[in-house]
Design an enzyme around this catalytic site. Structure first.
Site, short mmCIF file in Angstrom:
data_model
loop_
_atom_site.label_atom_id
_atom_site.label_comp_id
_atom_site.label_asym_id
_atom_site.label_seq_id
_atom_site.Cartn_x
_atom_site.Cartn_y
_atom_site.Cartn_z
N HIS A 264 -2.28 5.80 -22.84
CA HIS A 264 -1.20 6.25 -21.95
C HIS A 264 0.12 5.59 -22.28
O HIS A 264 1.18 6.21 -22.17
CB HIS A 264 -1.57 5.97 -20.49
N GLU A 331 -8.33 0.68 -11.67
CA GLU A 331 -8.03 2.08 -11.34
C GLU A 331 -9.23 2.96 -11.71
O GLU A 331 -9.79 3.66 -10.88
CB GLU A 331 -6.77 2.52 -12.08
N HIS A 332 -9.61 2.93 -12.97
CA HIS A 332 -10.76 3.69 -13.48
C HIS A 332 -11.87 2.69 -13.86
O HIS A 332 -11.61 1.74 -14.59
CB HIS A 332 -10.41 4.49 -14.74
N HIS A 424 3.60 -2.94 33.67
CA HIS A 424 2.31 -2.38 33.28
C HIS A 424 1.32 -2.49 34.44
O HIS A 424 0.64 -1.52 34.80
CB HIS A 424 1.73 -3.16 32.08
#
Length: 444
Positions: A264, A331-332, A424
């Site tokens: 890549h 990632e992978h 409240h």
């Protein structure tokens, strides 16, 4: 060529941190430039978007050219290779099948106490901007991974941005992929200027609620800057992979898988992790011939990665290999081990896990149907792969009957009082009193 080889037990703490760190963008160095671009687009709209596209992408567009026209969709359809179209159709069918199964039950509800109902409902995000990069090539596969789940989630407004090519057009296969998914709003823009346009809008580009998709360091930096004004989605940086092997793995398969994410770019990370020294030796011996067969640019990318933030990690045993992978959180993750499903339960941190000798990482990238937009840089420890849920949001709801007030009201009053919130406590107490009065009236 040199391939890094790490003996895990011999690494110093500092060296181990470097190995875990992999490539990190120096956002501080570019944040000033990114902010200038974002501020310019925010102030000047289309004019700034066009100017930065001309300066950074070398393409000058008129405002009416920013959005892909129907004529451009038709032209792309006529030009795309039939084999590529058929591959896209098959991939999209698998992606839809996988992501359809991710849809949660639209609404659920349960009674936690008599008369106290709680539940949740899912609804699509109103609008999303999908970022499809183009810097190192054209990526119709990214288009499919983003568009298909957004359509399945029934997001009302889906827009895509992708940088224009040198001729000012969008890649034909990417346009066909978007159309096959059912998305036809595509803008010719990329980089920080695209993130700015999606975040704040221009005369042509409508702002969105969430941006999803991978990009370069300038895109990532821009997402950090606009956080708070828009949801910037999953952090996705340079590609990375771990090929996890035992001694029974086929070295030829392992060596080829090691190069997948390495090609890549020079900032990628690719590691072979194994406790088998003979397997590591066999893989290293195969790499030179495999690299020689690649085109020069891809070969240079791989050689840089394997001698920089990649290489071979030798562990003491299988247990240490598994621990390292979980710490690295790739990632992978490619698992080439005996009984891979037995290892699945032990692998807790990874964007995706490809099990067995046949489940190649490229199958996941393009064809199987699992999403290939994945967390990087160790963020898989807390982040997930992109999926249908990224395009949906949950709203909780509750209903309390008069009978249920007696179950929860006093608890609310007590805790609100303890925490020092008198308004409240007063509001809750008033409801308790009114419900008690109604119950008493019914009983009389």
């Amino acid at each position: 060529m040199r391939v890094n080889r790490y003996e895990l037990n011999e690494l110093s703490a500092a060296d181990r941190r470097v190995l875990m760190q992999r490539v990190r963008a120096d956002y501080a160095a570019i944040e000033g430039t990114v902010r200038e671009i974002i501020d310019d687009v925010r102030e000047r709209g289309d004019a700034a978007l066009i100017a930065h596209t001309a300066r950074l992408d070398g393409v000058t567009l008129a405002p009416e050219q920013l959005r892909v026209t129907e004529a451009e969709f038709e032209a792309a359809e006529s030009r795309v290779d039939p084999e590529v179209r058929a591959a896209l159709e098959k991939a999209i069918a698998n992606i839809r099948h996988h992501h359809q199964a991710q849809l949660p039950q639209a609404t659920w509800m349960q009674e936690v106490r008599p008369g106290v109902l709680v539940g949740e409902r899912w609804s699509p995000i109103t609008s999303v901007g999908l970022y499809v990069p183009r810097g190192k090539g054209s990526f119709p596969s990214v288009m499919t991974m983003l568009c298909a789940p957004a359509v399945i989630a029934e997001v009302p407004e889906i827009a895509v941005c992708t940088p224009p090519g040198p001729d000012g057009t969008v890649d034909d296969a990417s346009l066909v992929a978007a159309a096959l998914c059912g998305v036809r709003t595509i803008y010719k823009m990329g980089g920080a200027q695209a993130i700015a346009a999606f975040s704040y809008g221009t005369e042509t580009v409508r702002p969105v609620e969430k941006i999803i998709g991978p990009g370069n360091q300038y895109v990532s930096a821009a997402k950090r800057v606009v956080y708070g004004d828009v949801d910037p989605g999953l952090p996705a940086g340079p590609s990375e992979s771990v090929v996890l092997c035992d001694g029974a793995a086929d070295p030829a398969v392992a060596a080829r898988e090691l190069l997948v994410e390495a090609e890549h770019g020079p900032d990628s990370a690719a590691l072979l992790v194994t406790h088998s020294r003979s397997l590591a030796d066999a893989v290293e011996k195969l790499l030179p011939s495999l690299l020689e067969a690649l085109p020069q640019q891809r070969r240079e990318f791989c050689e840089t990665v394997l001698s920089n933030f990649g290489g071979i990690v030798l562990t003491a045993d299988e247990a240490e290999s598994l621990r390292f992978v979980n710490e690295y959180a790739p990632e992978h993750l490619r698992v080439l081990m005996t009984d891979p499903f037995d290892k699945l339960a032990k692998l807790t941190n990874a964007g995706e896990i490809m099990l067995g000798e046949n489940t190649s990482i490229p199958f996941g990238n393009f064809a199987i149907g699992v999403n290939a937009i994945l967390p990087t840089g160790g963020t898989a420890r807390s982040q997930s792969c992109v999926g249908t849920l990224d395009f949906l949001k949950r709203s909780s709801f509750a209903y309390v009957s008069d009978e249920g007030v007696a179950e929860v009201g006093p608890t609310a009053v007590t805790l609100a009082t303890y925490e020092g919130f008198p308004a409240h406590a007063a509001a809750a107490a008033y409801v308790v009193e009114r419900a008690a009065a109604r119950r008493e009236a019914k009983g009389s």
